[in-house]
Design an enzyme around this catalytic site. Sequence first.
Site, PDB file in Angstrom:
ATOM      1  N   ARG A   1      15.258  -3.738  16.402  1.00 41.77           N
ATOM      2  CA  ARG A   1      15.208  -2.284  16.476  1.00 41.77           C
ATOM      3  C   ARG A   1      16.457  -1.762  17.164  1.00 41.77           C
ATOM      4  O   ARG A   1      16.932  -2.352  18.127  1.00 41.77           O
ATOM      5  CB  ARG A   1      13.965  -1.832  17.242  1.00 41.77           C
ATOM      6  CG  ARG A   1      13.497  -0.432  16.892  1.00 41.77           C
ATOM      7  CD  ARG A   1      12.117  -0.164  17.444  1.00 41.77           C
ATOM      8  NE  ARG A   1      11.088  -1.040  16.879  1.00 41.77           N
ATOM      9  CZ  ARG A   1       9.786  -0.804  16.974  1.00 41.77           C
ATOM     10  NH1 ARG A   1       9.357   0.255  17.617  1.00 41.77           N
ATOM     11  NH2 ARG A   1       8.917  -1.639  16.442  1.00 41.77           N
TER      12      ARG A   1
ATOM     13  N   SER B   1       8.776   2.141  13.345  1.00 39.85           N
ATOM     14  CA  SER B   1       7.420   2.489  13.771  1.00 39.85           C
ATOM     15  C   SER B   1       7.362   3.931  14.277  1.00 39.85           C
ATOM     16  O   SER B   1       7.624   4.870  13.535  1.00 39.85           O
ATOM     17  CB  SER B   1       6.940   1.498  14.830  1.00 39.85           C
ATOM     18  OG  SER B   1       5.603   1.735  15.178  1.00 39.85           O
ATOM     19  N   HIS B   2       7.071   4.103  15.570  1.00 41.64           N
ATOM     20  CA  HIS B   2       6.880   5.430  16.153  1.00 41.64           C
ATOM     21  C   HIS B   2       8.149   5.974  16.788  1.00 41.64           C
ATOM     22  O   HIS B   2       8.127   7.078  17.325  1.00 41.64           O
ATOM     23  CB  HIS B   2       5.794   5.361  17.220  1.00 41.64           C
ATOM     24  CG  HIS B   2       6.121   4.417  18.334  1.00 41.64           C
ATOM     25  ND1 HIS B   2       5.873   3.065  18.239  1.00 41.64           N
ATOM     26  CD2 HIS B   2       6.699   4.613  19.544  1.00 41.64           C
ATOM     27  CE1 HIS B   2       6.280   2.480  19.353  1.00 41.64           C
ATOM     28  NE2 HIS B   2       6.779   3.391  20.163  1.00 41.64           N
TER      29      HIS B   2
ATOM     30  N   LYS C   1      10.657  -5.567  10.881  1.00 41.77           N
ATOM     31  CA  LYS C   1       9.568  -6.456  11.277  1.00 41.77           C
ATOM     32  C   LYS C   1       9.558  -7.622  10.294  1.00 41.77           C
ATOM     33  O   LYS C   1       9.365  -7.432   9.093  1.00 41.77           O
ATOM     34  CB  LYS C   1       8.230  -5.711  11.264  1.00 41.77           C
ATOM     35  CG  LYS C   1       8.138  -4.616  12.324  1.00 41.77           C
ATOM     36  CD  LYS C   1       6.785  -3.935  12.348  1.00 41.77           C
ATOM     37  CE  LYS C   1       6.715  -2.885  13.454  1.00 41.77           C
ATOM     38  NZ  LYS C   1       5.408  -2.180  13.502  1.00 41.77           N
TER      39      LYS C   1
ATOM     40  N   ASP D   1       0.584   6.272  13.039  1.00 41.85           N
ATOM     41  CA  ASP D   1       1.972   6.292  13.494  1.00 41.85           C
ATOM     42  C   ASP D   1       2.912   6.202  12.289  1.00 41.85           C
ATOM     43  O   ASP D   1       2.468   6.231  11.142  1.00 41.85           O
ATOM     44  CB  ASP D   1       2.233   5.186  14.525  1.00 41.85           C
ATOM     45  CG  ASP D   1       2.093   3.784  13.962  1.00 41.85           C
ATOM     46  OD1 ASP D   1       1.587   3.637  12.829  1.00 41.85           O
ATOM     47  OD2 ASP D   1       2.495   2.824  14.651  1.00 41.85           O
TER      48      ASP D   1
ATOM     49  N   ASP E   1       4.806   4.000  10.703  1.00 43.40           N
ATOM     50  CA  ASP E   1       4.668   2.987   9.654  1.00 43.40           C
ATOM     51  C   ASP E   1       3.213   2.717   9.312  1.00 43.40           C
ATOM     52  O   ASP E   1       2.913   1.804   8.546  1.00 43.40           O
ATOM     53  CB  ASP E   1       5.389   1.698  10.042  1.00 43.40           C
ATOM     54  CG  ASP E   1       4.873   1.070  11.333  1.00 43.40           C
ATOM     55  OD1 ASP E   1       4.297   1.806  12.159  1.00 43.40           O
ATOM     56  OD2 ASP E   1       5.059  -0.141  11.527  1.00 43.40           O
TER      57      ASP E   1
ATOM     58  N   ASP F   1       0.659   1.418  10.752  1.00 41.95           N
ATOM     59  CA  ASP F   1      -0.093   0.214  11.084  1.00 41.95           C
ATOM     60  C   ASP F   1      -1.019   0.429  12.276  1.00 41.95           C
ATOM     61  O   ASP F   1      -1.825  -0.440  12.611  1.00 41.95           O
ATOM     62  CB  ASP F   1       0.835  -0.977  11.324  1.00 41.95           C
ATOM     63  CG  ASP F   1       1.747  -0.808  12.527  1.00 41.95           C
ATOM     64  OD1 ASP F   1       1.885   0.327  13.027  1.00 41.95           O
ATOM     65  OD2 ASP F   1       2.357  -1.808  12.953  1.00 41.95           O
ATOM     66  N   ARG F   2      -0.903   1.573  12.941  1.00 38.04           N
ATOM     67  CA  ARG F   2      -1.811   1.915  14.038  1.00 38.04           C
ATOM     68  C   ARG F   2      -2.545   3.203  13.697  1.00 38.04           C
ATOM     69  O   ARG F   2      -1.969   4.110  13.099  1.00 38.04           O
ATOM     70  CB  ARG F   2      -1.046   2.100  15.349  1.00 38.04           C
ATOM     71  CG  ARG F   2      -0.522   0.818  15.938  1.00 38.04           C
ATOM     72  CD  ARG F   2       0.025   1.042  17.329  1.00 38.04           C
ATOM     73  NE  ARG F   2       1.151   1.959  17.324  1.00 38.04           N
ATOM     74  CZ  ARG F   2       1.562   2.648  18.398  1.00 38.04           C
ATOM     75  NH1 ARG F   2       0.904   2.560  19.542  1.00 38.04           N
ATOM     76  NH2 ARG F   2       2.606   3.428  18.323  1.00 38.04           N
TER      77      ARG F   2
ATOM     78  N   HIS G   1      -3.625  -1.342  18.018  1.00 44.07           N
ATOM     79  CA  HIS G   1      -3.386  -2.402  17.039  1.00 44.07           C
ATOM     80  C   HIS G   1      -4.688  -3.184  16.894  1.00 44.07           C
ATOM     81  O   HIS G   1      -5.282  -3.603  17.887  1.00 44.07           O
ATOM     82  CB  HIS G   1      -2.273  -3.352  17.500  1.00 44.07           C
ATOM     83  CG  HIS G   1      -0.893  -2.827  17.291  1.00 44.07           C
ATOM     84  ND1 HIS G   1      -0.315  -2.732  16.045  1.00 44.07           N
ATOM     85  CD2 HIS G   1       0.037  -2.381  18.167  1.00 44.07           C
ATOM     86  CE1 HIS G   1       0.910  -2.244  16.163  1.00 44.07           C
ATOM     87  NE2 HIS G   1       1.149  -2.019  17.441  1.00 44.07           N
TER      88      HIS G   1
END
Length: 478
Positions: free
Chosen positions: A23, A109-110, A119, A258, A260, A262-263, A351
């Site tokens: 990142r 992500s966020h 990732k 979020d 992407d 995933d949460r 998660h």
Amino acid sequence: MSSNSNVPSNSSLDAVVKTYDIRGLVGKDLTEEVVTAIAAGFVDEVGAAGEEVIVGHDMRDSSPTFAAAFARGAQARGANVVSIGLCSTDESYYASGALASAAAMFTASHNPATYNGIKLSRAGAQGLSMNTGLAGVRDRAAVYLHDGVDPVDEQGGFREVDVLADYAAYLRSLVDLSVIRPITVVVDAGNGMGGLTVPAVLGDAAGLPALPLTIIPMYFELDGSFPNHEANPLDPKNLVDLQRAVVEHGADLGLAFDGDADRCFVVDEKGDAVTPSAVAAIVALREIARARREDPDADITVIHNLITSNVVPETIEAAGATPLRTRVGHTLIKDAMRESGAVFGGEHSAHYYFRDFWSADNGMLAAMHLLAEFGGQDSPLSELSARFTPYPMSGEINSTVNDVPAAFTRVVEAFTGRAEFDELDGLTVTGFVGGDEPFWWFSVRPSNTEPLLRLNVEAADLATMQRIRDEVLALIRA
């Protein structure tokens, strides 16, 4: 190749390769040249020459360009690239699992729009951390960045695949929402990838039958500049729009994803946040019950990290399963899921991990479990969640600290003789329970990247939680 002194000293990769992913700032830390070198290093590290490598990306402006740069580097080292285009992170995990291929997902992500990242997964959605291959990717990439990527004789091919419909159908096969009562749900996608996956999974955009759900969409337009608010529901200020909309529409609940996707975070019909620990406890019960149906005599394990509420292990034990406490971190928990054979794992950060999803995390699947549980009974969500929120928690409180060891020493000295100490991840301090003393515990963990200490406190009652919280904060910030 492991970390060693032969890595070129002018490598910029140390700035972007983090403990669990990659990142950095677009154009400064992450460039096409850096991404191509990382791709080549990744293919070498995981032995993907001659094999397929999944490449997906989110809606950030830089993501398609970076995905193309990654494809070039991977093909140069002999991997056959399977581009799945725009997708959520858990959709990329689905592709990695279903196609049994290594994968790279471009997302930050966020994080704000100026960031991007990668990732990386081995085949079967198995995550890479610094201790399980990411250091090797970094070191190989550093050489390629310095010397250029050396193409193999038989370079890889390229094909495009759309996995969204298969991903949606697979999640529907795991959780049956067709039999629940009608529910009205406000969904805040934050201009992130939930705007693509929610209509496919919870609606009929992927050609699946309609569900008894009325979805009220907020910020479904894919926009990597995040014009409405940051796609980080962990920060309470980013939930305000959703909370207001749930109340205004008289909805049963709200979901926030979020960037992407995933949460997933949840608010009840009153607009109050449902803690991720409560969600974890509810989903744990469902996954334990399903495992019991499949094998009544099975030994069932459920994972929780060390800063989830005490209600999570209590719920797991009451259901006849074994709670397994782990350190914080998604790659660590994925590894623990596989090693223990756990059916489910939950983190305080929303998660949620599933054995039936290659032990990877999937916020959409957690949301579906919650919808199924809620839709199978008549109580409002506030009442359902209250049963799984018996203890006051502080939430995570960050403090900038110049001397972390000194702060730890102050805490240990102050609580010696009053509590037990555990150093599984940072420092967990649990008060001795006896007489009229209510239970309490707190966790103090250092940040991996900043001079911060992170404090979480839980207690049997609000007054005790506040007392311990204030005492520990004074010690940390002294």
